[in-house]
Every structure is written in C-alpha cells, then in structure tokens.
Design a protein around this motif. Structure first.
Motif, PDB file in Angstrom:
ATOM      1  N   SER A  67     -98.515 -42.628  41.897  1.00 20.62           N
ATOM      2  CA  SER A  67     -99.478 -44.151  41.327  1.00 20.62           C
ATOM      3  C   SER A  67    -100.754 -44.249  41.554  1.00 20.62           C
ATOM      4  O   SER A  67    -101.048 -44.872  41.290  1.00 20.62           O
ATOM      5  CB  SER A  67     -99.385 -44.914  41.962  1.00 20.62           C
ATOM      6  OG  SER A  67     -99.271 -44.077  43.711  1.00 20.62           O
ATOM      7  N   GLY A  68    -101.427 -42.835  42.324  1.00 21.94           N
ATOM      8  CA  GLY A  68    -102.832 -42.697  42.461  1.00 21.94           C
ATOM      9  C   GLY A  68    -103.269 -42.576  43.220  1.00 21.94           C
ATOM     10  O   GLY A  68    -104.671 -42.730  44.086  1.00 21.94           O
ATOM     11  N   LYS A  69    -102.416 -42.471  44.977  1.00 22.53           N
ATOM     12  CA  LYS A  69    -102.805 -42.410  46.321  1.00 22.53           C
ATOM     13  C   LYS A  69    -104.057 -41.217  47.038  1.00 22.53           C
ATOM     14  O   LYS A  69    -104.627 -41.352  46.816  1.00 22.53           O
ATOM     15  CB  LYS A  69    -102.040 -42.260  46.682  1.00 22.53           C
ATOM     16  CG  LYS A  69    -100.427 -43.318  46.981  1.00 22.53           C
ATOM     17  CD  LYS A  69     -99.302 -42.923  48.083  1.00 22.53           C
ATOM     18  CE  LYS A  69     -98.490 -41.679  47.514  1.00 22.53           C
ATOM     19  NZ  LYS A  69     -98.211 -41.475  46.586  1.00 22.53           N
ATOM     20  N   SER A  70    -103.867 -40.362  45.588  1.00 22.23           N
ATOM     21  CA  SER A  70    -104.734 -38.875  46.465  1.00 22.23           C
ATOM     22  C   SER A  70    -105.874 -38.995  45.653  1.00 22.23           C
ATOM     23  O   SER A  70    -106.670 -39.149  46.543  1.00 22.23           O
ATOM     24  CB  SER A  70    -103.954 -37.714  45.856  1.00 22.23           C
ATOM     25  OG  SER A  70    -102.223 -37.205  46.653  1.00 22.23           O
ATOM     26  N   THR A  71    -105.939 -39.899  44.243  1.00 24.29           N
ATOM     27  CA  THR A  71    -106.615 -39.921  43.397  1.00 24.29           C
ATOM     28  C   THR A  71    -108.167 -40.746  43.966  1.00 24.29           C
ATOM     29  O   THR A  71    -108.680 -40.210  44.370  1.00 24.29           O
ATOM     30  CB  THR A  71    -106.411 -40.279  42.090  1.00 24.29           C
ATOM     31  OG1 THR A  71    -105.397 -38.925  41.854  1.00 24.29           O
ATOM     32  CG2 THR A  71    -107.731 -40.122  41.396  1.00 24.29           C
TER      33      THR A  71
END
Ligand SMILES: Nc1ncnc2c1ncn2[C@@H]1O[C@H](COP(=O)(O)OS(=O)(=O)O)[C@@H](OP(=O)(O)O)[C@H]1O
Ligand SMILES: Nc1ncnc2c1ncn2[C@@H]1O[C@H](COP(=O)(O)OP(=O)(O)O)[C@@H](O)[C@H]1O
Length: 233
Positions: free
Chosen positions: A59-63
C-alpha cells in the motif's frame, strides 16, 4: 546544587500504573528514573507521538513512513522508524503470520513504540497491523494524542499491481499462505487521524499530508520550522 536536587526530585514514575496487564513476574518493582518524561520532551522542542501507519502489503506504508521520517528529521525533530520487515529480522524473528503471531507482533511493537515516545521521539511505525483491536490496544497503551493512526488506503488491485516484492503473485499461486487481503483479513480503520490515498497522489504529497497534520495540531513547534528555513538559506 539546587538545580541538581530539583531535577532529581522530578523522577519518572511507571507509565503502566493505570494499565491492567497479565503480570507473570510478580516480584519486580518499577524503578523510577531520575530524568522525567517531561524533561526529555522539553529537550526535544516538539511533542512525542507514534505515527502508526497501517495498510495492506504494497500500500505504501514503508515508502510514506520513510519520506515522513526524512522530512521530520530535516525539520530538526528527533525521530525513529520501525518497519515490519526489519523488525521481523530481529526482535520479532520468532513470529510468523498466523493471527496469534500478528497479535503478538503488534503488542511488542506497541511496547517498543511506547519506550521511544517516553524518550521524547516522533516514531513512525510501518506494520500491516490488520486487526482493529490490536491497533486500539496500542492506542490505549499511550497517552491522549500520542497515538496517531495513519491509514495508508490503497485499493487491493493497486497493491497487487505494484507487487514490489512479488508476494501477491506467490500468494495467488498458493505459495504463501495467510497473505493479508488474499486469505487473511485486513480490518479497515474506523476513525484514523490521517487518511492517505496513495493511488491519488505522489509519495511527496502523501508525506507532506502527514507532516502538515503534525504542524496544524501543534506537535511540531515553529522553532523547528524556523530552523529548517534558516538551513535552506
Ligand atoms: N502472509 C503474509 N501476509 C502479509 N505479509 C507477509 C506475509 N508473509 C510475508 N509478509 C511480509 O511481511 C511484511 C508484513 O509484516 P508485518 O509485521 O507488517 O505484518 S503484521 O502487522 O503482523 O500483519 C510484509 O511487508 P509489507 O509488504 O511491507 O507490508 C511482507 O513483506
Ligand atoms: N503515492 C505513493 N505512496 C507510496 N508508495 C507509492 C506511491 N506511488 C507508488 N508507490 C510505490 O508503491 C510501492 C509501495 O511499497 P511499500 O512502501 O514497500 O509498501 P508497504 O510497506 O505498504 O508494503 C513502492 O514501490 C512505491 O514506490
């Protein structure tokens, strides 16, 4: 001497005193620290909190958490980033992806986050954290306004299309069991403080949305922003 005595008198009491926990070590006694939480916070120049990023794999949590951490660091804030993949290499290396293990994973991260907040930091955590009850448990572990739920809201189709680690392909092929969104549940946040739609805007815009929340809600003081402005001159 006076200063020394007055700082010693503000000892740091147990933050667990109002919380009911199953205590398997009844013969331990809380040791009060000489430097209080308030003193640690005052030294940072911003309010401590956990930015709890939750969302599907890909989903893009780390980014986004990484981009937020960098923006905050550049603003002069004291920060730390805890990422699911990384923590599962060490502290939580004994845990898998059964519901029971995910619950324990989030419980431990909640406790670790609490320690960082006690130290006065702005902590970003990037864990799927699929269950409402576990996220709420971490919220309860922290003081009011110290838990900020950041829902990284990206449709499953988009996550699957991105598939940055090739895990959805493996899950669809039956090579990974209990994969979130495929054959393991993800419970939507009910009332997240921040709702980020990564399919609709850039990584930079997503990160700025989170940092703006901290500014508007008084977590980051003007001195941090002034510091940044002068460093850009
Ligand atoms: N079965 C299954 N389901 C979901 N994710 C899996 C699974 N197996 C491995 N992975 C990889 O582990 C990362 C998720 O770890 P988390 O600690 O965030 O998961 S959880 O909060 O305990 O649910 C996740 O990282 P992200 O893609 O960054 O979310 C995956 O890379
Ligand atoms: N607006 C956006 N926000 C975050 N990630 C994005 C965005 N647009 C595209 N991406 C891409 O989506 C992928 C998200 O992966 P990742 O951050 O590892 O997700 P997660 O940590 O939730 O598993 C990355 O390859 C990233 O470059």
């Amino acid at each position: 001497m006076d200063i020394f005595m007055s700082s010693l008198s503000k000892t740091s009491a147990s933050p667990y005193q109002d919380i009911e926990v199953e205590d398997k070590s009844s013969d331990v006694v809380w040791h009060n620290a000489s430097v209080s939480h308030e003193q640690r916070v005052a030294a940072q120049g911003h309010k401590p909190a956990v930015l709890w990023f939750t969302g599907l794999s890909g989903s893009g949590k780390s980014t986004v958490a990484n981009a937020v951490d960098k923006l905050l660091y550049d603003l002069g804030c004291k920060t730390y980033l805890l990422d699911g993949d990384n923590v599962r290499h060490g502290l939580n290396g004994d845990l898998g992806f059964s519901d029971k293990d995910r619950v324990e994973n989030i419980r431990r991260i909640g406790e670790v986050s609490k320690l960082f907040v006690d130290a006065g930091l702005l902590v970003s955590t990037a864990f799927i954290s699929p269950f409402v009850a576990d996220r709420d448990l971490v919220r309860q572990l922290l003081a009011d306004k110290q838990f900020i739920e950041v829902f990284i809201d990206t449709p499953l189709e988009v996550c699957e299309e991105r598939d940055p680690k090739g895990l959805y392909k493996k899950a669809r092929a039956g090579e990974i069991k209990n994969f979130t969104g495929i054959d393991s549940a993800y419970e939507l946040p009910k009332l997240p403080e921040i709702h980020v739609k990564t399919a609709e805007k850039s990584i930079k815009a997503c990160a700025e949305q989170v940092v703006n929340y901290l500014i508007v809600n008084g977590y980051i003081q003007s001195k941090n922003r002034a510091k940044k402005a002068s460093s850009c001159e």
